[in-house]
Design an enzyme around this catalytic site. Structure first.
Site, mmCIF file in Angstrom:
data_model
loop_
_atom_site.group_PDB
_atom_site.id
_atom_site.type_symbol
_atom_site.label_atom_id
_atom_site.label_comp_id
_atom_site.label_asym_id
_atom_site.label_seq_id
_atom_site.Cartn_x
_atom_site.Cartn_y
_atom_site.Cartn_z
ATOM 1 N N GLU A 118 0.829 -1.251 0.036
ATOM 2 C CA GLU A 118 0.042 -0.008 0.083
ATOM 3 C C GLU A 118 0.960 1.226 0.058
ATOM 4 O O GLU A 118 2.080 1.371 0.656
ATOM 5 C CB GLU A 118 -0.946 -0.059 1.084
ATOM 6 C CG GLU A 118 -2.153 -1.212 0.828
ATOM 7 C CD GLU A 118 -2.954 -1.222 2.236
ATOM 8 O OE1 GLU A 118 -4.032 -1.773 1.953
ATOM 9 O OE2 GLU A 118 -2.620 -0.947 3.317
ATOM 10 N N CYS A 131 3.603 8.389 1.466
ATOM 11 C CA CYS A 131 4.116 7.524 2.271
ATOM 12 C C CYS A 131 4.253 6.017 1.530
ATOM 13 O O CYS A 131 3.426 5.700 1.076
ATOM 14 C CB CYS A 131 3.167 7.171 3.253
ATOM 15 S SG CYS A 131 3.455 5.981 4.576
ATOM 16 N N CYS A 138 6.174 -7.031 6.878
ATOM 17 C CA CYS A 138 7.317 -6.641 7.552
ATOM 18 C C CYS A 138 7.744 -7.876 8.526
ATOM 19 O O CYS A 138 6.960 -8.365 8.954
ATOM 20 C CB CYS A 138 7.026 -5.260 8.395
ATOM 21 S SG CYS A 138 8.512 -4.830 9.160
ATOM 22 N N CYS A 142 6.412 -5.589 15.265
ATOM 23 C CA CYS A 142 6.053 -4.848 16.337
ATOM 24 C C CYS A 142 4.591 -5.001 16.756
ATOM 25 O O CYS A 142 3.833 -4.893 15.740
ATOM 26 C CB CYS A 142 6.274 -3.229 16.137
ATOM 27 S SG CYS A 142 7.737 -2.781 15.681
ATOM 28 N N CYS A 145 1.383 -2.836 15.374
ATOM 29 C CA CYS A 145 1.530 -2.739 14.349
ATOM 30 C C CYS A 145 0.689 -3.577 13.335
ATOM 31 O O CYS A 145 1.149 -4.606 13.217
ATOM 32 C CB CYS A 145 2.810 -2.091 13.569
ATOM 33 S SG CYS A 145 2.947 -1.985 11.804
ATOM 34 N N SER A 247 11.433 5.151 15.193
ATOM 35 C CA SER A 247 10.454 4.657 15.585
ATOM 36 C C SER A 247 11.033 4.222 16.836
ATOM 37 O O SER A 247 11.534 3.195 17.334
ATOM 38 C CB SER A 247 9.643 3.473 15.127
ATOM 39 O OG SER A 247 9.618 3.886 13.517
ATOM 40 N N LEU A 248 10.733 5.137 18.265
ATOM 41 C CA LEU A 248 11.253 5.011 19.413
ATOM 42 C C LEU A 248 10.216 4.206 20.413
ATOM 43 O O LEU A 248 10.320 3.102 20.751
ATOM 44 C CB LEU A 248 11.832 6.307 20.114
ATOM 45 C CG LEU A 248 12.645 6.243 21.226
ATOM 46 C CD1 LEU A 248 13.999 5.474 20.900
ATOM 47 C CD2 LEU A 248 13.186 7.566 21.714
ATOM 48 N N HIS A 249 9.125 4.919 20.453
ATOM 49 C CA HIS A 249 7.877 4.443 21.204
ATOM 50 C C HIS A 249 8.170 3.860 22.586
ATOM 51 O O HIS A 249 7.318 3.700 23.394
ATOM 52 C CB HIS A 249 7.304 3.159 20.366
ATOM 53 C CG HIS A 249 6.909 3.341 18.971
ATOM 54 N ND1 HIS A 249 6.181 4.546 18.492
ATOM 55 C CD2 HIS A 249 7.461 2.775 17.953
ATOM 56 C CE1 HIS A 249 6.140 4.608 17.286
ATOM 57 N NE2 HIS A 249 6.734 3.545 16.681
ATOM 58 N N ASN A 326 -3.208 4.022 16.044
ATOM 59 C CA ASN A 326 -4.393 4.044 15.256
ATOM 60 C C ASN A 326 -4.698 2.500 15.529
ATOM 61 O O ASN A 326 -4.001 1.760 15.304
ATOM 62 C CB ASN A 326 -3.944 4.394 13.962
ATOM 63 C CG ASN A 326 -3.558 5.737 13.741
ATOM 64 O OD1 ASN A 326 -4.678 6.617 13.918
ATOM 65 N ND2 ASN A 326 -2.333 6.163 13.246
ATOM 66 N N CYS A 369 -1.001 5.679 10.171
ATOM 67 C CA CYS A 369 0.221 5.079 10.668
ATOM 68 C C CYS A 369 -0.180 3.705 11.046
ATOM 69 O O CYS A 369 -0.784 3.491 11.976
ATOM 70 C CB CYS A 369 1.035 5.834 11.461
ATOM 71 S SG CYS A 369 1.781 7.212 10.877
#
Ligand code: SAH
Ligand code: SF4
Length: 413
Positions: A118, A131, A138, A142, A145, A247-249, A326, A369
């Protein structure tokens, strides 16, 4: 999953069988300059013309967006015919284009081998951001995600990465006026996949996109987001030179390892040290830390203070992007309360670090995201459910015949 000596996961390679739809011709969309030059030389264009023809074709393909050799008006007729005999300029197929009521557009793109990824276009007042995906799925899983839940993973080729931009420009009618009328002004490598696990193809694709006689996007308008693949971060700055987002999070290893398994390999400290060494990182070009706000997981006041402390410890020229989580079907996480996101942002700002809250875009079409997961994969789950029901029904009738219970594994979780 197999792992190579360098620690990179091995992904299945694109299908090597010929694509019937190409009619035996070579698709030149996505070739870089050197490859295009070699291809043109190989079909018998006179040697003294090869350089000029390469420049002309390059201009038509990447600056003007044409997909027919007939349109290449400054190329002589006989060379046009030769090009058309051997080559084709073909975009991958758009399986679905969804337009959100906020102007966001999401494209589901199917590549020649049937795999899908996408791409999302996000218009804002002063810019339009595309994007782009770097992989189908992937490998990093994570927990928050949606892409990380996809089972099938492969790297996208450089051509497939560039094609995402070409397709978006087609849909936005951007080729008519390639420099003035730009609608895609920025690119973020923040779609599906970990771009630094597909380093060579991403680098090649971005070089095509930045070429001054082609699409001409400046490296300052390109941002690559990584989950923190430490060994490739320095290379990214040195060899590609684009902006870096990380991407720390979470800022402690316990929480980060829990939500991002890659943290077992590259800890928070290692990631931040790699950021401090990122070539070209200075105030005018800050590193962006992405931080998804997960209720009760990483969103306390203390987390915000720790975040400031860590960024200061490494003297990082940084900005924090707070992303309201999200949700997607089946997730265990919830988005933090709005007040808490605001408080978190205030604490980080008070620490002298900019921490804007990212407005979710395209939520109605699941384009925000971390929500990307190709429809085919969703469909296949539906198909799996149907198959499972059929198997269960068959088993029931078997069981009633044989009097023995069957156990079936549907693969559904
Ligand atoms: N794989 C790369 C780039 C893609 S994701 C990476 O992880 O950096 C773009 C950003 O969205 C990343 O910061 C990612 O961690 C974040 N993200 C993933 N899922 C999310 C979700 N459900 N809600 C909010 N942000 C999410
Ligand atoms: Fe992969 Fe990025 Fe999603 Fe993590 S957040 S699973 S690295 S796409």
């Amino acid at each position: 999953m197999q792992v190579t000596p360098s620690g990179n996961p091995v992904v299945v390679s694109p299908r090597a069988t010929p694509d019937d739809s190409l009619d035996g011709k070579q698709n030149i969309l996505g070739l870089d300059r050197a490859e295009l030059k070699d291809a043109i030389a190989a079909i018998g264009v006179p040697e003294r013309q090869v350089r000029m023809r390469t420049s002309q074709v390059w201009h038509w393909v990447y600056h003007r967006g044409v997909s027919s050799f007939d349109d290449m008006l400054n190329v002589s007729k006989d060379v046009r015919a030769k090009l058309a005999d051997h080559f084709i300029i073909k975009r991958p197929e758009i399986v679905e284009a969804q337009y959100s009521n906020d102007g966001t557009r999401k494209y589901l793109i199917r590549f020649a081998d049937g795999n899908e990824a996408e791409t999302v276009y996000i218009p804002e007042e002063d810019r339009g951001t595309l994007c782009i995906s770097s992989q189908v799925g992937c490998t990093l899983n994570c927990k928050f995600c949606h892409t990380g839940t996809m089972k099938l993973v492969r790297n996208l080729t450089a051509a497939e990465i560039v094609a995402q931009l070409m397709i978006a420009r087609d849909d936005l009618g951007e080729w008519e006026n390639p420099t003035e009328g730009r609608r895609v002004t920025n690119i973020v490598m923040m779609g599906m996949g970990e771009p630094l696990y597909n380093f060579d193809n991403v680098k090649k694709a971005l070089e095509i996109v930045m070429d001054e006689e082609g699409i001409q996007l400046s490296r300052r308008r390109i941002t690559l987001s990584t989950s923190g693949v430490v060994p490739h971060m320095e290379r990214c700055g040195r060899e590609i030179g684009v902006n870096l987002a990380v991407s720390l999070h979470a800022v402690n290893d316990d929480v980060r390892t829990d939500i991002m398994p890659i943290n077992k390999k590259y800890s928070v400290d290692q990631v931040l040290a790699a950021c401090a060494n990122y070539p070209g990182a200075h105030n005018a070009r800050r590193i962006t830390f992405e931080y998804a706000m997960l209720k009760g997981v990483n969103d306390s006041d203390q987390d915000a203070r720790d975040l400031v402390r860590m960024i200061r410890k490494y003297k990082l020229p940084a900005k924090v992007n707070l992303i309201p989580f999200n949700p997607w079907p089946g997730t265990d996480y919830e988005c933090s309360e709005w007040d808490q996101i605001q408080r978190f942002s205030d604490i980080v700002y008070e620490g002298g670090i900019s921490a804007p809250i990212r407005t979710p875009r395209g939520r109605d079409i699941m384009a925000a995201c971390g929500q990307l997961k190709s429809a085919s994969e969703k469909k296949s789950k539906a198909e799996l459910a149907r198959e499972a029901a059929a198997v269960a029904a068959a088993n029931q009738s078997d069981a009633s015949h044989q009097g023995a219970p069957h156990h079936t594994s549907t693969g559904l979780t």
